[in-house]
Design an enzyme around this catalytic site. Sequence first.
Site, mmCIF file in Angstrom:
data_model
loop_
_atom_site.group_PDB
_atom_site.id
_atom_site.type_symbol
_atom_site.label_atom_id
_atom_site.label_comp_id
_atom_site.label_asym_id
_atom_site.label_seq_id
_atom_site.Cartn_x
_atom_site.Cartn_y
_atom_site.Cartn_z
ATOM 1 N N GLY A 40 21.373 -18.298 30.532
ATOM 2 C CA GLY A 40 20.380 -17.418 29.919
ATOM 3 C C GLY A 40 19.023 -18.093 29.869
ATOM 4 N N ASN A 179 27.478 -14.237 42.976
ATOM 5 C CA ASN A 179 27.767 -15.063 44.149
ATOM 6 C C ASN A 179 29.119 -14.663 44.746
ATOM 7 O OD1 ASN A 179 29.790 -16.372 42.685
ATOM 8 N ND2 ASN A 179 28.486 -18.101 42.133
ATOM 9 N N THR A 239 22.300 -27.074 40.578
ATOM 10 C CA THR A 239 22.349 -26.453 39.239
ATOM 11 C C THR A 239 21.116 -25.562 39.054
ATOM 12 O OG1 THR A 239 23.316 -28.520 38.459
ATOM 13 C CG2 THR A 239 22.653 -26.939 36.774
ATOM 14 N N ASP A 243 20.310 -19.137 39.077
ATOM 15 C CA ASP A 243 19.502 -18.632 37.951
ATOM 16 C C ASP A 243 18.050 -18.433 38.378
ATOM 17 O OD1 ASP A 243 21.774 -18.883 36.360
ATOM 18 O OD2 ASP A 243 21.253 -20.923 35.749
ATOM 19 N N GLY A 278 18.150 -31.308 37.753
ATOM 20 C CA GLY A 278 18.101 -30.601 36.483
ATOM 21 C C GLY A 278 18.207 -29.093 36.626
#
Length: 296
Positions: A40, A179, A239, A243, A278
Amino acid sequence: MKILVFGSANVDHTYQMPHLVRAGETLSSRIYARNAGGKGLNQAVALGKAGNRVYFAGAIGSDGGFLHEELEHAGVNTRFLRQVDAPTGHALIQVDENGQNAIILFSGANGQIAPEQVDETLQHFDAGDWVLLQNEISCGEYILRKAHERGMHVALNPSPISAELLSWPLDRTDLFLLNEVEGEDITGETEPERMLEEMLKKYPDARVVLTLGEKGALYGAKNERLYQAAFPVKPVDTTAAGDTFTGYFLQSVVQGKPLQEALRTAACAAAIAVSREGAGKSIPLVDEVEKELQQG
Ligand code: RIB
């Protein structure tokens, strides 16, 4: 038109590893970092850095102040972020030498979101506004139902997939961003084109974006089909790549940009995120993305 991200905020404990740990194996990490993350938060940060008017609703504990700061720093409005009496959610992330990851989640404060917070938050949004959801907080199904009842557009990143999520009224979703793993779990198909067709058969009124990592992304809605290749990149840490794609794509949709352009911008932003370590901090600002698009 406003965008609300109702989702998780995590403290990401990231370990650089020679390879992902196998069952029964003990392995030392060379580098450790503590960063702001959570699907989120990452998606809200991507929307904020893309230049949107975005609100974040969620929950953190007293130890989550730097997550609040990360959101504010990205231009996200945090008036619906609550501090609760629970530790902030966290993730243990292993990143291998190819930038691939494996993640363990502990929900913490993300599991404390209750219907009362949902009702209080949604009353500030109207028909035509967007809500963007994932599956890392409590009350996800309730938010989906209530936002749909208000006439809000619902975008869903069904991640991480769970048996409970599969029982949600997913036909109330206007835009899916998922995905291949999630696509297979929802449709039972293993081949991307068939996955997309099956999604559109199950949810004929929805738009669907299927992200395929280095193989690019597929888009479908009714009779429209688009493909976007991935931007070549040497992966450092994947990572938050999904998003970043999600936030940038939704930003372009809300702005009414042509969909092929929306896919290209999202793919470019995701590639930049993959080239950095990150989660939230790896997400690029819109100026960087535009510069990269002009050069490419
Ligand atoms: O999508 C990446 C995110 O998944 C990480 O930031 C981690 O917190 C988990 O939620």
